[in-house]
Scaffold this motif. Structure first.
Motif, PDB file in Angstrom:
ATOM      1  N   PRO A 125       0.825  -1.209   0.000  1.00  0.00           N
ATOM      2  CA  PRO A 125       0.000   0.000   0.000  1.00  0.00           C
ATOM      3  C   PRO A 125       0.855   1.252   0.000  1.00  0.00           C
ATOM      4  O   PRO A 125       1.964   1.265   0.519  1.00  0.00           O
ATOM      5  N   THR A 126       0.321   2.310  -0.601  1.00  0.00           N
ATOM      6  CA  THR A 126       1.042   3.576  -0.612  1.00  0.00           C
ATOM      7  C   THR A 126       0.989   4.207   0.761  1.00  0.00           C
ATOM      8  O   THR A 126       0.119   3.884   1.573  1.00  0.00           O
ATOM      9  N   PRO A 127       1.900   5.118   1.059  1.00  0.00           N
ATOM     10  CA  PRO A 127       1.913   5.752   2.379  1.00  0.00           C
ATOM     11  C   PRO A 127       0.604   6.483   2.666  1.00  0.00           C
ATOM     12  O   PRO A 127      -0.082   6.946   1.751  1.00  0.00           O
ATOM     13  N   LEU A 128       0.272   6.562   3.953  1.00  0.00           N
ATOM     14  CA  LEU A 128      -0.946   7.267   4.341  1.00  0.00           C
ATOM     15  C   LEU A 128      -0.828   8.743   3.969  1.00  0.00           C
ATOM     16  O   LEU A 128       0.238   9.343   4.048  1.00  0.00           O
ATOM     17  N   CYS A 129      -1.931   9.314   3.542  1.00  0.00           N
ATOM     18  CA  CYS A 129      -1.927  10.714   3.168  1.00  0.00           C
ATOM     19  C   CYS A 129      -3.294  11.328   3.429  1.00  0.00           C
ATOM     20  O   CYS A 129      -4.296  10.604   3.582  1.00  0.00           O
ATOM     21  N   ARG A 149      -6.548   7.110   7.945  1.00  0.00           N
ATOM     22  CA  ARG A 149      -5.931   6.136   8.849  1.00  0.00           C
ATOM     23  C   ARG A 149      -5.959   4.737   8.259  1.00  0.00           C
ATOM     24  O   ARG A 149      -5.107   3.918   8.545  1.00  0.00           O
ATOM     25  N   HIS A 150      -6.971   4.451   7.445  1.00  0.00           N
ATOM     26  CA  HIS A 150      -7.111   3.108   6.882  1.00  0.00           C
ATOM     27  C   HIS A 150      -7.067   3.199   5.360  1.00  0.00           C
ATOM     28  O   HIS A 150      -8.002   3.712   4.736  1.00  0.00           O
ATOM     29  N   TYR A 151      -5.969   2.685   4.828  1.00  0.00           N
ATOM     30  CA  TYR A 151      -5.811   2.728   3.378  1.00  0.00           C
ATOM     31  C   TYR A 151      -6.000   1.325   2.811  1.00  0.00           C
ATOM     32  O   TYR A 151      -5.398   0.364   3.285  1.00  0.00           O
ATOM     33  N   SER A 152      -6.834   1.213   1.768  1.00  0.00           N
ATOM     34  CA  SER A 152      -7.040  -0.075   1.099  1.00  0.00           C
ATOM     35  C   SER A 152      -6.244  -0.101  -0.201  1.00  0.00           C
ATOM     36  O   SER A 152      -6.350   0.819  -1.021  1.00  0.00           O
ATOM     37  N   PRO A 153      -5.448  -1.146  -0.401  1.00  0.00           N
ATOM     38  CA  PRO A 153      -4.690  -1.262  -1.646  1.00  0.00           C
ATOM     39  C   PRO A 153      -5.547  -1.754  -2.813  1.00  0.00           C
ATOM     40  O   PRO A 153      -5.075  -1.808  -3.947  1.00  0.00           O
ATOM     41  N   LEU A 154      -6.801  -2.096  -2.538  1.00  0.00           N
ATOM     42  CA  LEU A 154      -7.648  -2.695  -3.564  1.00  0.00           C
ATOM     43  C   LEU A 154      -7.853  -1.783  -4.780  1.00  0.00           C
ATOM     44  O   LEU A 154      -7.759  -2.265  -5.922  1.00  0.00           O
ATOM     45  N   PRO A 155      -8.154  -0.482  -4.606  1.00  0.00           N
ATOM     46  CA  PRO A 155      -8.338   0.378  -5.789  1.00  0.00           C
ATOM     47  C   PRO A 155      -7.110   0.410  -6.694  1.00  0.00           C
ATOM     48  O   PRO A 155      -7.235   0.439  -7.918  1.00  0.00           O
ATOM     49  N   LYS A 156      -5.936   0.440  -6.068  1.00  0.00           N
ATOM     50  CA  LYS A 156      -4.708   0.440  -6.858  1.00  0.00           C
ATOM     51  C   LYS A 156      -4.584  -0.864  -7.657  1.00  0.00           C
ATOM     52  O   LYS A 156      -4.239  -0.853  -8.844  1.00  0.00           O
TER      53      LYS A 156
END
Length: 343
Positions: A261-265, A269-276
């Motif tokens: 996953p890309t760094p939080l921005c 707080r919760h980043y999902s790698p699914l869209p990428k």
């Protein structure tokens, strides 16, 4: 007898000038037609000589008959040698032109040019001709080898056919050229597909010809293989290796999106790698759907390899992360991958 000798001289005379005619623009079909004629005449003379020698092979044969036989054999042997020399020269000239076609072969390094290269078709066409005239061509090569005119470069223990070496030499030279061409593609995945299309084509042609003419090969035991057997087996391994290389440069990066996953921005707080992953998958799918893999079996192998690499990991991610409404279900993703490489 005299009429036959005149006929042989008439056949050899124009073919002695065939190389010059070829260089002036003779078609490939004309070249092979000339070579076929010489091979048939040489084979006929060889058979006639064998029958004459066998017919008069007796210690009780009269001296006059032996003299006639000796004269006949001498005349036919001289014509056989003459035809053999013309045949070897013509064969060498065609082989030289085929090798030159490999060196002169160019390819447009665009995605639309990943199918079968013209040099691949030229070499496999030549190999098909050699295999369809296997026995007479091998006899010519054996004679050339005994005189030092041809030195087989490839061979294995028990392989007594110099033509096997010539075929493998041609295929190996072509494969080396194809590897060099593959490096000209900006996209490594395209380069690997180019290699797969062409090496698979060579493999299938050799295997097809081998199966049709199995009796031409000496097999003293199940452990005895010709150089052609060894080469075809090596091509199987190369194709499998290039499939792995293609997966590594093309689909491994897509799959890595689920684990990197890309760094939080922006305070998320919760980043999902699914869209990428979905974005990269869609982009790769859309591009490669237009790439062409003409052989149905290779196309199937590639699709299955991609599905095996992508689908189980994607399904596990969906289940482990309780994704209820993914953009693609695992089944939909698999169905999309079945559409790849139609061109």
């Amino acid at each position: 007898m005299s009429e036959m000798l005149v006929f042989v001289d008439v056949i050899v005379a124009p073919n002695a000038k065939a190389a010059a005619a070829m260089d002036r623009g003779g078609t490939q079909q004309q070249q092979y037609g000339q070579l076929s004629t010489l091979l048939r005449v040489h084979d006929a003379l060889s058979r006639a000589l064998a029958k004459i020698r066998l017919s008069f092979h007796s210690s009780s044969t009269a001296a006059q008959v032996q003299r006639i036989q000796g004269k006949t054999v001498g005349l036919l042997s001289a014509r056989e040698a003459k035809v053999g020399e013309a045949t070897w020269s013509t064969l060498e000239h065609i082989r030289t032109r085929v090798l030159e076609s490999i060196e002169d072969g160019v390819v447009d390094s665009s995605d639309s040019q990943i199918s079968i290269h013209m040099a691949t078709r030229s070499v496999t066409r030549h190999i098909s001709f050699l295999r369809s005239h296997y026995s007479p061509v091998n006899a010519i090569l054996s004679e050339a080898a005994s005189l030092g005119k041809y030195v087989p470069q490839i061979g294995v223990v028990g392989d007594l056919f110099p033509l096997n070496s010539m075929i493998v030499e041609l295929a190996s030279c072509l494969e080396e050229k194809l590897v060099n061409i593959s490096k000209s593609f900006p996209d490594q995945a395209v380069g690997f597909l180019f290699l797969l299309n062409n090496l698979n084509f060579i493999r299938e042609r050799l295997l097809f010809l081998f199966l049709l003419n199995n009796s031409d090969f000496i097999r003293g035991s199940p452990q005895t293989y010709s150089s052609l057997d060894v080469h075809v087996a090596a091509l199987f391994d190369k194709v499998e290796g290039y499939i792995e290389s293609y997966l590594l440069v093309s689909w491994a990066p897509v799959l890595s999106c689920l684990f990197n996953p890309t760094p939080l921005c922006f305070g998320k707080r919760h980043y999902s790698p699914l869209p990428k992953f979905e974005s990269e998958f869609q982009k790769t799918y859309t591009t490669q759907k237009l790439w062409k893999v003409p052989d149905p079996q290779l196309r199937k192998m590639l699709r299955e390899a991609i599905i095996e690499k992508i689908t189980p990991v994607y399904r596990k991610y969906i289940e482990d992360n309780n994704v209820t409404v993914p953009k693609f279900t695992p089944q939909e993703l698999q169905e999309m991958l079945q559409e790849l490489f139609e061109g």
